[in-house]
Every structure is written in structure tokens, then in C-alpha cells.
Design a protein around this motif. Structure first.
Motif: not given
Length: 338
Positions: A54-83
Motif C-alpha cells: 500500500m502506497v501513501i503519498g501525494n501529488i504535491t511537493v511539501g507537507g500534506s499531512g501524510k506522515t500523521p495519516l501513516l502513523i495513525h493507520l499503522v496504529k489502527y492496523l496493529q490494533s487489528l492484529s495486522v502485521r
């Protein structure tokens, strides 16, 4: 001010003189399109990992909030026992690559964002410009169900089964021109080909997110001053991120209205002199910058100015979770919904 900063300011202001860069944008479009077609037609091989990517990205240069989203998704997936494992280019790191990112890793070696991601989640992560090598290194050391690529949307050498694009409506698409006339990495039409997550407090789409501020914390608690955050003080806002104005807006929503802006390039390598000012007013900064500043605090234990860090957390709409669960099930990734 560097050329990069001048162009960044022009993008944010949509300055008219950017039109003189249009021939370079045409050249960028030609090169970008040619490279994409080479991979699409199989003239260059694409790496397909043995597990879904799964790729999480953007089509713009500069910040878009991608890193906080990724961190949240990782925590969510970990809570679902996804490795889950994460790969990243490791921008700003010296390597050697590919390299596993651990809690002991430092930004100079692996980059600032990978350090922040691992410190926030404890996820298995590898960095390097060669995504295939990073994935193979992860799979050699961990049993995983899913790989998330931090950025790499335009990295056509990596085959992917799922793409989420973060679209920051606070910043928008500017003049909707490709680099360097505008800050688009790809044409706007690219948004029709992937899942788009709208980053906005007033979204128009059901697939949306926004950032909420958590309690600020002191980066250097050894200082002798009080450790209670006071929004009424005068601060030095020290930031080295892609879109500093978002941080300034965050400060204002916190009630911090008295601050001097001190902007540095994205992924900037701070020196202790960057943190010296004529008085002892406190510094306030982002978590991404804090990852770079913490080693300086360890190198200079006598530094006494308060440095406050403002953490942010991504908040997703219910539709985002429903869609993600459906997409993962279609890919054969088992999730434990309780």
C-alpha cells in the motif's frame, strides 16, 4: 534565502513570474510521462512483493499531512492484529542503505520522518532509495502481512496493490501546474486513479481526515523553568517542514498568537546556533523538527531555553476505516475486527 525557498514562496503566493518556468515544466512532464510509460509497457521491470503493498503519498511537493495519516493507520492496523511493515526513502539519512530503523536510530542515518514513525508506533521499518531492497530486508527479518510505502507514489519500479493519496484542501493545488511552474508532481487527473483522502476541517468528501492537536510537551525537561505550557508567552516558532503556514495556523488555534517565525528548508539539519536568540523566550516546534533537535539537546546538555513540541494526531472519518477494511479483505489480508 535559497532558490528553493524563493520558489516555495512563489508557489504559495501563486506569483505571476512562475510562468517563465513553463518550458521547464514541459520538460518535466515529458520526462515524467516517458519514465512512466517505460514501466507500463514492461521495458523496465517492476518489483512485485510477495505480500500486498500500500502506497501513501501525494501529488504535491511539501507537507500534506501524510506522515500523521501513516502513523495513525499503522496504529489502527496493529490494533487489528495486522502485521504491518513500513518502507521509506529515508530522505536526509546517510545510510548505508537499505537499513532497518530502530528506536535507537538517529535522523542523520535514516531520516527524520522514519525516526518519528518508529518512535510513535514501534513498527518494523526499513529505509533506502531501492524499495525492493528495503522490502526484502524487512521480509528477511520479520513476518509481515502488509507493506506500507511512505511516499513513493511516483516510484514506478514498485508494483502496488493499493494507493491512498492525501489531498490537503487547506493548501489546495496552487496554480495546478507541474514542477517547477507549480508544485504538482503529477497532473490533477492522477487523483481519479487512486483513493483520495481529503485533508480538511470542512471536507466535501466522505473520505476525509483532519489533524487534532495533542498536549504540547517539553523536549528538554531538564531546564529549570516551569514545565506547564503557557500559550500567552512570546515564542520563537522554529520549523523545517514543507508547509509552515499549517503549523502557524495550528498555533493560532491553540491560542498562541505571539510568535516569531523562523523557517528552515524541509528536512533541515539543525545546528545549535540556529536555536540561539537575543532573549530566553521559549521555542515552539513540530514533532518532525523535534526528532532533529533532540540529538542537539543531548550534545549540549547546558542548553537552557525551553523547547515546546506540538504533537498532532490524524482523525479519520468512519468511511476511511470501512473502505480500508474492505480493500484489505479483497487483498487477502486478515483483520481481526473483534
Amino acid at each position: 534565502m535559497s532558490v528553493a525557498q524563493i520558489i516555495q514562496d512563489a508557489w504559495n503566493k501563486q506569483s505571476r513570474w512562475l510562468i517563465f518556468l513553463r518550458p521547464l515544466s514541459w520538460l518535466y512532464r515529458f520526462g515524467f510521462t516517458l519514465n512512466k510509460k517505460i514501466y507500463q509497457f514492461g521495458l523496465k521491470p517492476r518489483y512485485r512483493a510477495p505480500i500486498p503493498v500500500m502506497v501513501i503519498g501525494n501529488i504535491t511537493v511539501g507537507g500534506s499531512g501524510k506522515t500523521p495519516l501513516l502513523i495513525h493507520l499503522v496504529k489502527y492496523l496493529q490494533s487489528l492484529s495486522v502485521r504491518v511493515g513500513v518502507i521509506s526513502r529515508g530522505y536526509g539519512g546517510s545510510g548505508p542503505f537499505p537499513k532497518i530503523v530502530s528506536l535507537e536510530s538517529v535522523p542523520d542515518e535514516v531520516g527524520d520522518e522514519p525516526c518519528l514513525i518508529v518512535q510513535s508506533t514501534g513498527v518494523a521499518m526499513a529505509v533506502g532509495s531501492n524499495r525492493q531492497e528495503s522490502i526484502e530486508l524487512l521480509l528477511k527479518n520479520y513476518r509481515l502481512d502488509l507493506i506500507i510505502s511512505d511516499d513513493g507514489l511516483q516510484h514506478w519500479a514498485l508494483d502496488r496493490q493499493l494507493e491512498w493519496i492525501v489531498l490537503d484542501n487547506n493548501r489546495g493545488l496552487g496554480n495546478q501546474k507541474l514542477l517547477p511552474e507549480g508544485y504538482l508532481r503529477e497532473p490533477v487527473s492522477r487523483l481519479k486513479q487512486s483513493t483520495v483522502i481529503e485533508h480538511s476541517h470542512s471536507p466535501k468528501s466522505g473520505l476525509n481526515m483532519h489533524l487534532e492537536v495533542a498536549e504540547p510537551y517539553l523536549l528538554n525537561p531538564q531546564v529549570e523553568q516551569a514545565i506547564v505550557f503557557d500559550p500567552t508567552l512570546d515564542y520563537y516558532a522554529v520549523v523545517g517542514i514543507g508547509f509552515p503556514k499549517r503549523f502557524y495556523h495550528t498555533l493560532e488555534t491553540m491560542g498562541v498568537t505571539q510568535f516569531q517565525c523562523h523557517e528552515f528548508p524541509d528536512h533541515y539539519d539543525y545546528e545549535i546556533n540556529d536555536l540561539h536568540f537575543d532573549d530566553m523566550n521559549p521555542i515552539i516546534t513540530t514533532e518532525k523538527d523535534a526528532v532533529k533537535l533532540l540529538p542537539l539537546m543531548k550534545e549540549h546538555p547546558t542548553y537552557q531555553r525551553e523547547i515546546w513540541v506540538v504533537p498532532v494526531e490524524a482523525v479519520l472519518s468512519p468511511e476511511c476505516y470501512s473502505l480500508l477494511n474492505k480493500q484489505l479483505q479483497q487483498l487477502g489480508v486478515e483483520i481481526n475486527l473483534g
